[in-house]
Design a protein around this motif. Structure first.
Motif, PDB file in Angstrom:
ATOM      1  N   ARG A 213     -86.500  36.736  28.639  1.00  0.00           N
ATOM      2  CA  ARG A 213     -85.184  37.367  28.463  1.00  0.00           C
ATOM      3  C   ARG A 213     -85.211  38.811  28.956  1.00  0.00           C
ATOM      4  NH1 ARG A 213     -84.931  34.319  23.461  1.00  0.00           N
ATOM      5  NH2 ARG A 213     -85.607  36.135  22.252  1.00  0.00           N
ATOM      6  N   LEU A 214     -86.341  39.495  28.721  1.00  0.00           N
ATOM      7  CA  LEU A 214     -86.487  40.857  29.231  1.00  0.00           C
ATOM      8  C   LEU A 214     -86.438  40.865  30.755  1.00  0.00           C
ATOM      9  CD1 LEU A 214     -87.176  43.896  29.052  1.00  0.00           C
ATOM     10  CD2 LEU A 214     -89.591  43.240  28.922  1.00  0.00           C
ATOM     11  N   ILE A 215     -87.110  39.925  31.391  1.00  0.00           N
ATOM     12  CA  ILE A 215     -87.118  39.849  32.853  1.00  0.00           C
ATOM     13  C   ILE A 215     -85.713  39.629  33.388  1.00  0.00           C
ATOM     14  CG2 ILE A 215     -87.999  38.597  34.850  1.00  0.00           C
ATOM     15  CD1 ILE A 215     -90.030  40.415  33.296  1.00  0.00           C
ATOM     16  N   THR A 216     -84.943  38.800  32.710  1.00  0.00           N
ATOM     17  CA  THR A 216     -83.548  38.581  33.105  1.00  0.00           C
ATOM     18  C   THR A 216     -82.763  39.880  33.040  1.00  0.00           C
ATOM     19  OG1 THR A 216     -83.598  36.289  32.342  1.00  0.00           O
ATOM     20  CG2 THR A 216     -81.432  37.322  32.564  1.00  0.00           C
ATOM     21  N   ARG A 217     -82.971  40.670  31.971  1.00  0.00           N
ATOM     22  CA  ARG A 217     -82.271  41.947  31.846  1.00  0.00           C
ATOM     23  C   ARG A 217     -82.680  42.911  32.957  1.00  0.00           C
ATOM     24  NH1 ARG A 217     -83.268  41.135  26.306  1.00  0.00           N
ATOM     25  NH2 ARG A 217     -84.978  42.637  26.250  1.00  0.00           N
ATOM     26  N   LEU A 218     -83.970  42.956  33.264  1.00  0.00           N
ATOM     27  CA  LEU A 218     -84.447  43.853  34.318  1.00  0.00           C
ATOM     28  C   LEU A 218     -83.837  43.472  35.674  1.00  0.00           C
ATOM     29  CD1 LEU A 218     -88.231  44.248  33.386  1.00  0.00           C
ATOM     30  CD2 LEU A 218     -86.339  45.781  32.833  1.00  0.00           C
TER      31      LEU A 218
ATOM     32  N   GLU B  91     -80.983  41.992  36.095  1.00  0.00           N
ATOM     33  CA  GLU B  91     -79.569  42.366  36.035  1.00  0.00           C
ATOM     34  C   GLU B  91     -79.367  43.864  36.239  1.00  0.00           C
ATOM     35  OE1 GLU B  91     -78.516  40.837  32.222  1.00  0.00           O
ATOM     36  OE2 GLU B  91     -78.141  38.792  32.960  1.00  0.00           O
ATOM     37  N   GLN B  92     -80.400  44.661  35.905  1.00  0.00           N
ATOM     38  CA  GLN B  92     -80.330  46.113  36.083  1.00  0.00           C
ATOM     39  C   GLN B  92     -80.756  46.560  37.480  1.00  0.00           C
ATOM     40  OE1 GLN B  92     -81.525  48.541  32.366  1.00  0.00           O
ATOM     41  NE2 GLN B  92     -82.461  46.554  32.009  1.00  0.00           N
ATOM     42  N   GLY B  93     -81.087  45.601  38.334  1.00  0.00           N
ATOM     43  CA  GLY B  93     -81.340  45.946  39.725  1.00  0.00           C
ATOM     44  C   GLY B  93     -82.789  45.911  40.178  1.00  0.00           C
ATOM     45  N   ILE B  94     -83.715  45.480  39.332  1.00  0.00           N
ATOM     46  CA  ILE B  94     -85.108  45.348  39.756  1.00  0.00           C
ATOM     47  C   ILE B  94     -85.224  44.089  40.605  1.00  0.00           C
ATOM     48  CG2 ILE B  94     -87.513  45.164  39.034  1.00  0.00           C
ATOM     49  CD1 ILE B  94     -86.151  47.840  38.307  1.00  0.00           C
ATOM     50  N   THR B  95     -85.666  44.249  41.854  1.00  0.00           N
ATOM     51  CA  THR B  95     -85.677  43.109  42.787  1.00  0.00           C
ATOM     52  C   THR B  95     -87.075  42.707  43.255  1.00  0.00           C
ATOM     53  OG1 THR B  95     -85.377  44.609  44.680  1.00  0.00           O
ATOM     54  CG2 THR B  95     -83.382  43.704  43.650  1.00  0.00           C
ATOM     55  N   ASN B  96     -88.077  43.552  43.017  1.00  0.00           N
ATOM     56  CA  ASN B  96     -89.438  43.226  43.461  1.00  0.00           C
ATOM     57  C   ASN B  96     -90.002  42.120  42.575  1.00  0.00           C
ATOM     58  OD1 ASN B  96     -92.348  43.245  43.742  1.00  0.00           O
ATOM     59  ND2 ASN B  96     -92.158  45.196  44.812  1.00  0.00           N
ATOM     60  N   GLN B  97     -90.126  40.924  43.129  1.00  0.00           N
ATOM     61  CA  GLN B  97     -90.529  39.776  42.322  1.00  0.00           C
ATOM     62  C   GLN B  97     -91.953  39.905  41.797  1.00  0.00           C
ATOM     63  OE1 GLN B  97     -88.273  37.376  41.386  1.00  0.00           O
ATOM     64  NE2 GLN B  97     -89.901  36.878  39.926  1.00  0.00           N
ATOM     65  N   LYS B  98     -92.832  40.532  42.574  1.00  0.00           N
ATOM     66  CA  LYS B  98     -94.207  40.726  42.098  1.00  0.00           C
ATOM     67  C   LYS B  98     -94.227  41.617  40.855  1.00  0.00           C
ATOM     68  CE  LYS B  98     -96.595  40.091  46.520  1.00  0.00           C
ATOM     69  NZ  LYS B  98     -97.459  40.729  47.551  1.00  0.00           N
ATOM     70  N   VAL B  99     -93.416  42.668  40.854  1.00  0.00           N
ATOM     71  CA  VAL B  99     -93.325  43.553  39.695  1.00  0.00           C
ATOM     72  C   VAL B  99     -92.791  42.776  38.484  1.00  0.00           C
ATOM     73  CG1 VAL B  99     -92.183  45.587  38.727  1.00  0.00           C
ATOM     74  CG2 VAL B  99     -93.067  45.648  41.078  1.00  0.00           C
ATOM     75  N   LEU B 100     -91.752  42.002  38.684  1.00  0.00           N
ATOM     76  CA  LEU B 100     -91.174  41.216  37.585  1.00  0.00           C
ATOM     77  C   LEU B 100     -92.184  40.206  37.047  1.00  0.00           C
ATOM     78  CD1 LEU B 100     -87.608  40.601  39.050  1.00  0.00           C
ATOM     79  CD2 LEU B 100     -88.172  42.064  37.106  1.00  0.00           C
TER      80      LEU B 100
ATOM     81  N   VAL C 111     -90.582  51.526  33.650  1.00  0.00           N
ATOM     82  CA  VAL C 111     -91.877  51.095  34.184  1.00  0.00           C
ATOM     83  C   VAL C 111     -91.663  50.258  35.444  1.00  0.00           C
ATOM     84  CG1 VAL C 111     -93.913  49.662  33.732  1.00  0.00           C
ATOM     85  CG2 VAL C 111     -93.045  51.206  31.961  1.00  0.00           C
ATOM     86  N   ALA C 112     -90.724  49.311  35.363  1.00  0.00           N
ATOM     87  CA  ALA C 112     -90.440  48.450  36.518  1.00  0.00           C
ATOM     88  C   ALA C 112     -89.890  49.252  37.682  1.00  0.00           C
ATOM     89  CB  ALA C 112     -89.459  47.361  36.107  1.00  0.00           C
ATOM     90  N   LYS C 113     -88.948  50.153  37.398  1.00  0.00           N
ATOM     91  CA  LYS C 113     -88.311  50.930  38.464  1.00  0.00           C
ATOM     92  C   LYS C 113     -89.309  51.844  39.166  1.00  0.00           C
ATOM     93  CE  LYS C 113     -84.667  52.350  40.759  1.00  0.00           C
ATOM     94  NZ  LYS C 113     -83.935  51.427  41.657  1.00  0.00           N
ATOM     95  N   MET C 114     -90.118  52.570  38.387  1.00  0.00           N
ATOM     96  CA  MET C 114     -91.085  53.482  38.990  1.00  0.00           C
ATOM     97  C   MET C 114     -92.128  52.716  39.801  1.00  0.00           C
ATOM     98  SD  MET C 114     -91.550  56.347  35.959  1.00  0.00           S
ATOM     99  CE  MET C 114     -92.569  57.471  36.921  1.00  0.00           C
TER     100      MET C 114
END
Length: 219
Positions: free
Chosen positions: A18-23, A25-34, A74-77
């Protein structure tokens, strides 16, 4: 994976998903990071009393007036740091509980992480060893000095906000190297991405953030 690392209830994989889904939705697109955030047990990096909040998209206290950054930051940086390609050597200023280092270590060649508060560094080392992450080196030092013994670095990530970008850290970057850093005071902070060029530095202003202050000295 050990049962306590897998988690149950509010620390289970379903909660992480569920957290990954939120990230996303907030614009994180790098699949490796997710993917790395999805499989990394954030709950082991916070006090047991906060287990149930570990996968909320929020910063949480880790003691010593420090926090574990919210997962989005963390994901964005991490995404910003890696946008231009794979990095072999990355310097992290501010180990904290070790969570950002855990994410980075699964995406880069080697993480060199500096922490000024010794008890926090010890907790981080224990956390990261529990995850069997071995491509991390640790230094108890003032982050403003960087880590000269291993400079220059392909990337630098800073997890506390200085009032200006430290000149020492700029000089720690290779040509083409990337630094992601929050800058400001307790009223206003911005996230910046700095790229070192042959003839200077390219500085990109990104978004408003809120980090603990970048302090000098060791504890």
């Amino acid at each position: 994976m050990m049962p306590h690392l897998q988690g149950i209830g509010m620390t289970s994989q379903r909660t992480r998903d569920r957290l990954i889904t939120r990230l996303s939705e907030q614009g994180i697109t790098n699949q490796k990071v997710l993917d790395v955030i999805s499989k990394t047990p954030r709950h082991i990096f916070v006090d047991e009393a906060l287990d149930s909040r570990a996968y909320e998209d929020t910063a949480l206290p880790i003691g010593y007036n420090q926090t574990i950054s919210q997962p989005y930051i963390v994901a964005k940086m991490t995404e910003l740091l890696l946008e231009f390609g794979y990095l072999q050597k990355v310097l992290e200023i501010g180990t904290g509980c070790g969570y950002q280092a855990a994410i980075l270590s699964q995406l880069v060649g080697h993480v060199y992480t500096v922490e000024r508060i010794l008890p926090l560094q010890r907790k981080a080392i224990n956390n990261l060893r529990e995850l069997k992450l071995k491509n991390i080196s640790y230094l108890h030092s003032d982050g403003g000095s960087g880590w000269p013994d291993y400079a220059p670095f392909d990337g630098i990530i800073v997890t506390a906000a200085p009032p200006i970008i430290p000149q020492t850290l700029l000089q720690h970057l290779v040509i083409g190297g990337v630094m992601v850093i929050p800058v400001g005071n307790d009223i206003s902070q911005k996230l910046y991405r700095v790229v070192r060029k042959v003839d200077g530095f390219s500085i990109e202003t990104l978004e408003n953030v809120s980090f603990v202050p970048f302090l000098s000295g060791k504890e």
